[in-house]
Design an enzyme around this catalytic site. Structure first.
Site, mmCIF file in Angstrom:
data_model
loop_
_atom_site.group_PDB
_atom_site.id
_atom_site.type_symbol
_atom_site.label_atom_id
_atom_site.label_comp_id
_atom_site.label_asym_id
_atom_site.label_seq_id
_atom_site.Cartn_x
_atom_site.Cartn_y
_atom_site.Cartn_z
ATOM 1 C CG HIS A 126 -1.927 0.957 1.372
ATOM 2 N ND1 HIS A 126 -1.713 2.246 1.782
ATOM 3 C CD2 HIS A 126 -3.260 0.851 1.145
ATOM 4 C CE1 HIS A 126 -2.870 2.891 1.796
ATOM 5 N NE2 HIS A 126 -3.821 2.068 1.403
ATOM 6 C CG ASP A 203 0.348 -2.592 6.125
ATOM 7 O OD1 ASP A 203 -0.655 -2.702 6.875
ATOM 8 O OD2 ASP A 203 0.325 -1.952 5.049
ATOM 9 C CD GLN A 206 -7.132 -4.477 4.099
ATOM 10 O OE1 GLN A 206 -8.110 -5.122 4.470
ATOM 11 N NE2 GLN A 206 -7.241 -3.245 3.644
ATOM 12 C CE LYS A 229 -7.249 -0.059 6.320
ATOM 13 N NZ LYS A 229 -7.924 0.317 5.074
ATOM 14 C CB CYS A 367 -3.500 3.081 -1.731
ATOM 15 S SG CYS A 367 -4.609 4.405 -1.288
HETATM 16 C C1 LIG Z 1 -2.576 -2.939 3.413
HETATM 17 C C2 LIG Z 1 -2.856 -1.563 3.941
HETATM 18 N N1 LIG Z 1 -1.879 -0.870 4.536
HETATM 19 C C3 LIG Z 1 -2.080 0.349 5.044
HETATM 20 C C4 LIG Z 1 -3.290 0.984 4.965
HETATM 21 C C5 LIG Z 1 -3.428 2.362 5.510
HETATM 22 O O1 LIG Z 1 -4.250 2.391 6.591
HETATM 23 P P1 LIG Z 1 -4.719 3.787 7.236
HETATM 24 O O2 LIG Z 1 -5.199 4.620 6.093
HETATM 25 O O3 LIG Z 1 -5.790 3.390 8.175
HETATM 26 O O4 LIG Z 1 -3.543 4.387 7.910
HETATM 27 C C6 LIG Z 1 -4.352 0.306 4.359
HETATM 28 C C7 LIG Z 1 -5.684 0.927 4.277
HETATM 29 O O5 LIG Z 1 -6.199 1.373 3.329
HETATM 30 C C8 LIG Z 1 -4.124 -0.985 3.834
HETATM 31 O O6 LIG Z 1 -5.107 -1.648 3.213
#
Ligand SMILES: Cc1ncc(COP(=O)(O)O)c(C=O)c1O
Lengths: 409, 165
Positions: A126, A203, A206, A229, A367
């Site tokens: 991401h 990370d 998910q 999430k 993203c």
């Molecule tokens: C795999 C992954 N990493 C990071 C993020 C970023 O999360 P946040 O926007 O809650 O900081 C997301 C969310 O969209 C994600 O799906």
């Protein structure tokens, strides 16, 4: 594994938002990978906190301040247990995954990554696990390397030996890909990182709310998650940092709460986790995250994972059997989401169409721009499931996709 | 499932046809400016978060007072591609003043409910349904934004409509 022991209909009834119509059709919320919905229990915990206990933490001697502090620290304990951290001091409250990764890149990375060093990532990250490292590389003169993604959406682990060399100081990767649904072998990757003296950063945006995540079993040094999430409010998340690594990590932001004493020229800093929590934190958010953790623990993440799995297998099977011109992107063994493209409709047109029938899909690059480029896709449509979704909703989605295929061709 | 009138208005067959078989698809090059006072300008329109991409190339004649030719290439959703295709048909051969009038009238058409659209719009009225889909306005305007930039000559480059949408 089955999840028959849970009364899923009763669970679904805990989510007030799901029981509404959108443009005259029952809402089908298949965008939980972007943000999950919140159960009544979490919403109530927030109101209760604001109606009874609200005050600043760690700085008042009065009753409300001590209640707020207790609630805040109790939430930290819950998150620590949820992740099986060795101690609650290893849990730092953040705004979410993005801030957690930035904290590691800025505080740890700036101190320990030097020119000529390498940060290893994967091609499926991401943007929030990519751009912070690009910024670090710009500041320090380090370079970035990437574990490639294979056609089937899994990591090409055969390349790991040549990529994961002693110059690698940090190996940061996602547990679950938000566009492909790939579940990465986190424990193996962490072990490989440790073997070359690199720290591992996971990370877990998910995964944390979807399957059991045990930081000690995974053997990671850092792990970042987002509350929103996993049934908690927006604006709160957590970063796990292994005690030994946190101890040698310098502060992130400066301000109140993170200091022991301050003179005009200098300050001394608290121990972790408070050293990393400058300023008044998101107390209500933390309370909400604690309530969400209780809620998920009550259902059981094994059960949640099994239910997600049943839904995604059913969706995949019906999409392939019953929707003409559809192509599913990513591996067959996947987490609770499916990314797909339809021959006749661009993802944005399909999302607009679905929305008119009350079906919330996500369309776009999720993203993951470099990944979409690699797969030569303008983007995908994504249906992502959580434990409050049902097979009947999937059946309705299939009808909508079939109609869309007709409509656009 | 009942037909949805908003969707049927948005995605009319003619519009889907333009998106599948775009007219004036291609690029103009310097070599196309053969006469004195002619100039080819190319502008890229990019909506990275949608993935819509369009390159509009125009041949300006009479030292910029006339849009002698126009082509586009690109990829993206049906709205962005059909809008570009229809735009090339409607603007080709027109004076700068007429093109500017079209740009303004088109913008009004897709952003607010219009009872009596000006005649000059012609087939562009196919895109009238967009006004009910505010999130898709940026798709419909991408090619137009690129054209606007091309009319400014010299200052070509990359434009986007994502902040609007
Ligand atoms: C795999 C992954 N990493 C990071 C993020 C970023 O999360 P946040 O926007 O809650 O900081 C997301 C969310 O969209 C994600 O799906």
């Amino acid at each position: 594994m089955t999840s028959d022991s849970v009364n899923w209909a009763a669970v679904r009834a805990d989510f007030p938002i799901l029981h509404q119509e959108v443009r005259g059709n029952p809402l089908i919320y298949f965008d939980s990978a972007a943000s999950s919905q919140k159960p009544r229990q979490v919403i109530d915990a927030l109101s209760r906190y604001y109606e009874h206990d609200n005050a600043n933490v760690h700085r008042g001697l009065h009753e409300l301040s001590s209640r707020a502090t207790d609630a805040f620290e109790a939430a930290r304990n819950k998150v620590a247990k949820f992740l099986n951290a060795a101690s609650a001091d290893e849990i730092i409250f953040t705004r979410g995954t993005t801030e957690g990764i930035n904290l590691v890149a800025q505080a740890y990375g700036t101190r320990y990554v030097k020119e000529g060093d390498v940060v290893l990532l994967t091609e499926m990250e991401h943007h929030s696990n990519l751009v912070p490292w690009q910024l670090l590389a710009e500041r320090t003169g380090a370079t970035l390397r990437f574990v490639p993604v294979l056609e089937d959406g899994t990591l090409d682990l055969s390349k790991l030996p040549e990529l994961l060399t002693p110059e690698v100081k940090i190996f940061s990767f996602t547990h679950i890909s938000n566009s492909l649904g790939t579940v990465n072998p986190v424990a193996d990757l962490c072990r490989a990182a440790r073997a070359v003296g690199a720290i591992s950063v996971v990370d877990a945006a998910q995964s944390a709310g979807h399957l059991p995540v045990d930081v000690q079993a995974l053997g990671c040094d850092f792990l970042a998650l987002s509350g929103h999430k996993m049934c908690a409010p927006t604006g709160i998340g957590a970063l796990y940092g292994r005690a030994e690594v946190l101890e040698k990590t310098p502060p992130y932001h400066g301000g109140g709460e993170m200091i022991v004493s301050v003179s005009l020229q200098k300050a001394t800093y608290k121990e972790a986790p408070h050293r990393f929590e400058a300023g008044t934190p998101n107390i209500a958010g933390a309370v909400g995250l604690g309530a969400a953790v209780d809620y998920l623990e009550n259902i059981g993440r094994q059960n949640i994972a099994a239910h997600d799995g049943e839904l995604v297998r059913y969706a995949q099977q019906r999409m392939e059997a019953d929707v003409p011109g559809i192509r599913i992107i990513g591996p067959r063994e996947r987490s609770g989401l499916v990314g797909f493209v339809m021959e006749s409709a661009h993802p944005h047109d399909l999302t607009t169409y679905a929305d008119r029938y009350g079906l919330a899909l996500r369309g776009g690059h999720h993203c993951n721009q470099p990944l979409m480029k690699k797969f030569k896709l303008p983007g995908t449509s994504r249906a992502s499931f959580y434990f409050y979704n049902t097979k009947e909703e999937i059946d309705r989605m299939i009808t909508i996709l079939q109609e869309a295929a007709r409509f656009f061709s | 499932m009942l037909p949805n009138s908003d969707l049927e208005e948005l995605y009319q067959q003619v519009l889907l046809d333009h998106s599948r078989r775009p007219r004036n698809f291609g690029e103009l090059t310097e070599a196309d400016a053969t006469e004195a006072g002619e100039k080819v300008v190319k502008v890229q329109g990019d909506n990275p978060s949608c993935g819509d991409e369009i390159v509009v190339s125009v041949k300006l004649a009479d030292t910029g007072l006339k849009l002698a030719d126009i082509k586009f290439t690109g990829q993206g959703c049906a709205i962005s591609q059909a809008s570009a295709s229809l735009m090339t048909i409607k603007t080709k051969g027109r004076s700068r003043a007429e093109v500017e009038e079209l740009i303004a009238a088109f913008h009004d058409l897709i952003t607010k409910q219009t009872e009596n659209p000006p005649d000059i719009l012609g087939d562009l009225q196919l895109l009238q349904g967009v006004w009910r889909f505010p999130q898709r306005v940026k798709c419909a305007t991408l090619a137009w934004r690129a054209l606007e930039q091309a009319l400014r000559e010299g200052s070509a480059g990359v434009v986007t409509t994502e902040v609007e949408g």
